[in-house]
Structure formats: C-alpha cells, structure tokens
Design a protein around this motif. Structure first.
Motif, short mmCIF file in Angstrom:
data_model
loop_
_atom_site.label_atom_id
_atom_site.label_comp_id
_atom_site.label_asym_id
_atom_site.label_seq_id
_atom_site.Cartn_x
_atom_site.Cartn_y
_atom_site.Cartn_z
N ASN A 69 0.85 -1.19 0.00
CA ASN A 69 0.00 0.00 0.00
C ASN A 69 0.88 1.24 0.00
N LEU A 70 0.89 1.97 -1.12
CA LEU A 70 1.74 3.14 -1.25
C LEU A 70 1.32 4.25 -0.29
N CYS A 71 0.10 4.20 0.21
CA CYS A 71 -0.38 5.23 1.14
C CYS A 71 0.28 5.12 2.51
N THR A 72 0.75 3.93 2.86
CA THR A 72 1.26 3.71 4.21
C THR A 72 2.65 3.08 4.27
N ALA A 73 3.20 2.66 3.15
CA ALA A 73 4.47 1.94 3.15
C ALA A 73 5.62 2.79 3.68
N SER A 74 6.59 2.15 4.30
CA SER A 74 7.77 2.85 4.83
C SER A 74 8.71 3.23 3.69
N LYS A 75 9.65 4.09 3.99
CA LYS A 75 10.63 4.53 3.00
C LYS A 75 11.41 3.35 2.45
N ASP A 76 11.89 2.48 3.33
CA ASP A 76 12.69 1.33 2.90
C ASP A 76 11.88 0.40 1.99
N THR A 77 10.60 0.19 2.33
CA THR A 77 9.76 -0.70 1.53
C THR A 77 9.52 -0.11 0.14
N ILE A 78 9.22 1.19 0.08
CA ILE A 78 8.99 1.84 -1.21
C ILE A 78 10.24 1.76 -2.07
N LEU A 79 11.39 2.05 -1.48
CA LEU A 79 12.64 2.05 -2.23
C LEU A 79 12.97 0.64 -2.74
N ALA A 80 12.74 -0.37 -1.89
CA ALA A 80 13.03 -1.75 -2.29
C ALA A 80 12.11 -2.20 -3.42
N ALA A 81 10.82 -1.84 -3.32
CA ALA A 81 9.86 -2.23 -4.35
C ALA A 81 10.18 -1.55 -5.68
N LEU A 82 10.54 -0.26 -5.64
CA LEU A 82 10.93 0.45 -6.85
C LEU A 82 12.20 -0.16 -7.45
N GLY A 83 13.12 -0.56 -6.59
CA GLY A 83 14.35 -1.19 -7.07
C GLY A 83 14.06 -2.50 -7.79
N TYR A 84 13.11 -3.27 -7.27
CA TYR A 84 12.72 -4.52 -7.92
C TYR A 84 12.15 -4.23 -9.31
N LEU A 85 11.27 -3.23 -9.41
CA LEU A 85 10.68 -2.90 -10.71
C LEU A 85 11.75 -2.41 -11.69
N GLN A 86 12.68 -1.60 -11.20
CA GLN A 86 13.71 -1.05 -12.08
C GLN A 86 14.65 -2.13 -12.59
N SER A 87 14.80 -3.21 -11.83
CA SER A 87 15.75 -4.27 -12.21
C SER A 87 15.27 -5.11 -13.39
N GLU A 88 13.97 -5.03 -13.70
CA GLU A 88 13.46 -5.80 -14.83
C GLU A 88 14.04 -5.25 -16.14
N SER A 89 14.36 -6.14 -17.04
CA SER A 89 15.09 -5.75 -18.26
C SER A 89 14.34 -4.74 -19.12
N THR A 90 13.02 -4.80 -19.14
CA THR A 90 12.24 -3.88 -19.98
C THR A 90 11.53 -2.81 -19.17
N SER A 91 12.00 -2.57 -17.96
CA SER A 91 11.32 -1.63 -17.07
C SER A 91 11.31 -0.21 -17.62
N PRO A 92 10.15 0.47 -17.62
CA PRO A 92 10.10 1.88 -18.03
C PRO A 92 10.65 2.82 -16.96
N LEU A 109 15.45 6.62 -8.17
CA LEU A 109 14.55 5.99 -7.20
C LEU A 109 14.53 6.71 -5.85
N ILE A 110 15.67 7.23 -5.43
CA ILE A 110 15.71 7.96 -4.15
C ILE A 110 14.88 9.23 -4.26
N LYS A 111 14.97 9.92 -5.39
CA LYS A 111 14.19 11.14 -5.60
C LYS A 111 12.71 10.83 -5.60
#
Length: 266
Positions: free
Chosen positions: A106-129, A135-137
């Motif tokens: 839930n993006l409404c309540t997630a912690s900073k570390d959780t958001i950053l980790a989830a974004l990192g997972y998405l960015q690691s995909e080969s075709t990620s937009p 990600l920190i920004k």
C-alpha cells in the motif's frame, strides 16, 4: 468428506480429480523437460501442487501450476499435493511464495525502505520503463506528498520526480496499490478566543488543532512559528483578522475568512 478434513495434508491425489486453476504460459520446452524430470524419479513430483477442495474428492490447483502442468504432461496417474484452506488470503500467500504473484504494498502507508526496495525490484526488470528514474528522488517526493489520501497513482505525475508516463504508472501496479486509511474524526474545535487577548499557548492550541487535523491546508503551516508571529504582533488597532495577510506568514485570505474565524475573534 468435509471440505476441511484434509487441510494441511500432503496427499497423493488422482490427477483426474484435479482441475487446472489457470492456464500455463510457460514455454513447451520447460514443461516437457519438467515432465521428463518427474518420470526419471519414478513419477514422483517432489515439489507438491497446492490445491483447494471444491467438492468431495474433487480439487482445483491454486498454486504451483507449473508442477501441475508438468505432471499432466508426464501423464502420471497421481500427483502429490497439499490441500489449502481456500481463504483468499491463504491462496494469495501461496501464489506469492511460489512466485506466481508479486506481493502488493500500500503506497499510502508503506515505509521509505519498503517503497525504495519495491521500486528497485521494478527497475531491475530488463524492460522496465523506470530504468532512468532516480529511485531515491521518487521515494523522497512520495514521502513528502499527501500520499495518505491517494486513491490511485495519478498524483505521482505532478511530483516532478521523473514519473510522468502511463506505462510507468502501469508498471507500479505490479507491486503497489493505493488504499487510503480512514482518518479518525477530528477532535472538537477549541472555543473561539480573542486574538487580541489570547496568550501564546491559547493561540498555539488553536493553530495546532488546525494543523493536526489537516484543516484547510494548515498542516502545511508551522503552528509554532505562526503562534509566535501572531502573539508578538501588535493587534490593538485590528478591526478584523485580515492584517494577518501582511505578516507574510503563509496564511491566505481564504484561510483567514474560512478557517481562522472559527477559532479566533477580535
């Protein structure tokens, strides 16, 4: 047989009694190779299929669908399965643990570390937009926003964080959702007090009430700083609250007329 008699049991079930839960999209080569691996160990699948009981002696695969497809390809008569309690949360957990579904945050309540980790997972995909996104920004801008009230991702495009495109928002849906938590009802407003006669604590109490309850944008104004300004400013000649506009303290005319008048008089 009760629907719940076999929950948690490892059972050697006839394959004919198990319905597929979803279509398998794995390549034929992988399914065929897995089927051959099953046949090479006397037709035993050491990784069980997760099934739910849908009727007496009738089951449906809910997770490990690849194993089910391989067993069917191998044409074995029986397949090892674990019977699950068919609560949606249990089935969702099974799919997450077998990597058939992503965990959702839930993006409404997630912690900073959780958001950053989830974004990192998405960015690691080969075709990620999101490949070129900082990600920190993005994470910092989300935390600085009013995300607690978000019902979707649309406000992300206005944060000037590098996420502006529809395919980027669609990518976020792989691991995020937005569900605002209901806000508790605000506490009763303090009684109005004369801004000319009020002491500093009385002024702060009313401004803090407006800030804590996020009334009319006062959560964006520092109640301590504004209380100091209002208390130390000479107010003897004031005939309304409008002189507050000239104090350059971040309070708008609308906030004065709509909100401050509910807690302050002259």
């Amino acid at each position: 047989m009760s629907d719940f008699d076999n929950i948690g049991k490892l059972m050697h079930l006839p394959l004919i009694d198990i319905e597929p839960g979803q279509e398998i999209t794995e390549q034929e080569f992988l399914v065929s190779s897995a089927a051959e691996a099953i046949l090479q160990v006397e037709g035993r699948n050491w990784v069980p299929v997760i099934v739910q009981e849908i009727a007496d002696y009738q089951y449906q695969a809910v997770s490990n669908h690849f194993v089910y497809a391989a067993a069917k390809k191998a044409q074995i008569e029986r397949v090892w399965c674990i019977v699950i309690d068919p609560k949606p949360s249990n089935i969702e957990q099974a799919k997450i643990l077998t990597r058939e579904a992503n965990p959702l945050v839930n993006l409404c309540t997630a912690s900073k570390d959780t958001i950053l980790a989830a974004l990192g997972y998405l960015q690691s995909e080969s075709t990620s937009p999101l490949k070129k996104v900082d990600l920190i920004k993005v994470t910092d801008r989300i935390l600085e926003s009013d995300r607690e009230t978000w019902a979707d991702f649309n406000k992300l495009t206005k944060l000037k964080c590098g996420i502006t495109k529809e395919n980027q928002l669609d990518c976020l849906k792989q691991v995020f959702y937005c569900k605002p938590e209901p806000l508790p009802p605000p506490q009763p407003a303090p009684e109005r007090v004369s801004i000319k006669k009020a002491n500093r604590d009385q002024i702060f109490e009313r401004l803090n009430y407006l800030s804590i309850n996020k009334i009319d944008g006062f959560d964006k104004i520092d109640p301590d700083q504004l209380a100091d300004t209002l208390f130390t400013t000479p107010k003897g000649k004031w005939k309304s609250l409008n002189p507050i506009l000239k104090l350059d303290c971040g309070v708008s005319k609308n906030q004065i007329q709509k909100t401050l008048k509910t807690v302050f008089s002259l």
